[in-house]
Design an enzyme around this catalytic site. Structure first.
Site, PDB file in Angstrom:
ATOM      1  N   SER A  12      28.233  -7.746  24.717  1.00 12.18           N
ATOM      2  CA  SER A  12      29.520  -7.144  25.076  1.00 12.18           C
ATOM      3  C   SER A  12      30.407  -8.062  25.896  1.00 12.18           C
ATOM      4  CB  SER A  12      29.291  -5.834  25.841  1.00 12.18           C
ATOM      5  OG  SER A  12      28.537  -6.058  27.017  1.00 12.18           O
ATOM      6  N   LYS A 148      13.469 -16.518  34.799  1.00 13.25           N
ATOM      7  CA  LYS A 148      13.737 -17.528  33.777  1.00 13.25           C
ATOM      8  C   LYS A 148      12.560 -18.498  33.636  1.00 13.25           C
ATOM      9  CE  LYS A 148      17.803 -16.154  32.427  1.00 13.25           C
ATOM     10  NZ  LYS A 148      18.016 -15.648  31.039  1.00 13.25           N
TER      11      LYS A 148
END
Length: 269
Positions: A12, A148
């Site tokens: 988005s 991460k």
């Protein structure tokens, strides 16, 4: 050749939206996900699918909807993530768990959902949007970095396991980017006064680097190149900053590299 079907999480805004737009413009059939499709900006040529990567049921429904509509998923781009900032001592276990539920376990859920069909069709691409912070931690964003780092280890093992099924796994590792994500950064609820000067210096330095950084297109063009590659690599270090940082980390003595990081984040005063 049949049109390739690409599923992109977190499409988005930012890297996800840029990638969805670019791939659609280059002839791919693109499905982009959003937790709130009704409030998401429409991207021409991209079908929007509701998805909350924190929910196994939502992940299963999303993948089922795409396969029912398009018949297959050729490429999965795991981009959905958010940044949690704050000193590690300030970060609660619940905040840390929430960070991993989206940034790491969200990827795990998506991968497990698409692998059966990719194995059956004996081909597929999985591209995980990692970060330079998954190679070199950022102070006062340690929990985001940890998520991460986990993604890096997961992706490396996954690549070895699924290669016999002609499924390729790649990661993008970009440095600072100027995207909407920088304005949506969450900060730990607890703020210890002892960390205040160092935390604020780090936050100011991070914001300064982001303001001067390239946009999401730097990553989306790399993803396009990965998908088109016959022999994609596992890791794609993106941008001058990330390439310089990874080389310095590899060749500098540990103390010298740490001093450089302290200087980068204005912690050496």
């Amino acid at each position: 050749m049949n049109q390739q079907v690409v599923l992109i999480t977190g499409a988005s805004s930012g890297v996800g939206q840029s990638t969805a737009r670019l791939l659609s413009q280059n002839g791919y059939r693109v499905f982009g996900t959003s937790r709130n499709p009704a409030g998401a900006e429409a991207t021409p040529g991209v079908a929007t699918v509701p998805l909350d990567v924190r929910s196994g049921d939502s992940v299963a429904a999303c993948v089922k909807a795409v396969v029912s509509e398009a018949g297959r998923i050729d490429v999965l781009v795991n981009n959905a993530a958010y940044e949690l900032a704050g000193a590690l001592e300030e970060t609660s276990i619940d905040e840390a768990r929430a960070q991993f539920e989206t940034n790491f376990f969200g990827v795990v859920r998506m991968v497990k959902a698409v692998l059966p069909s990719m194995r059956q069709q004996n081909q597929g691409r999985i591209i995980n949007v990692s970060s330079l912070s998954g190679v070199s931690s950022i102070p006062f964003m340690g929990m985001y970095s940890a998520s991460k780092f986990a993604l890096e280890g997961f992706s490396e093992a996954l690549q070895l396991e699924v290669r016999p099924f002609n499924i390729h796994v790649s990661m993008t590792e970009a440095g600072f980017l100027k995207t909407p994500m920088m304005n949506k950064r969450q900060v730990s609820a607890t703020q210890l006064k002892e960390y205040e000067p160092w935390r604020q210096r780090a936050f100011n330095a991070i914001r300064g680097h982001e303001q001067k950084a390239p946009g999401a297109e730097l990553v989306s063009h790399t993803i396009l190149r990965i998908i088109g590659s016959k022999r994609p690599r596992l890791r794609y270090v993106i941008g001058t900053q990330a390439n310089v940082a990874t080389r310095l980390q590899r060749f500098l003595p540990e103390a010298a590299y740490e001093w450089g990081k302290r200087s980068t984040f204005d912690l050496d005063k």
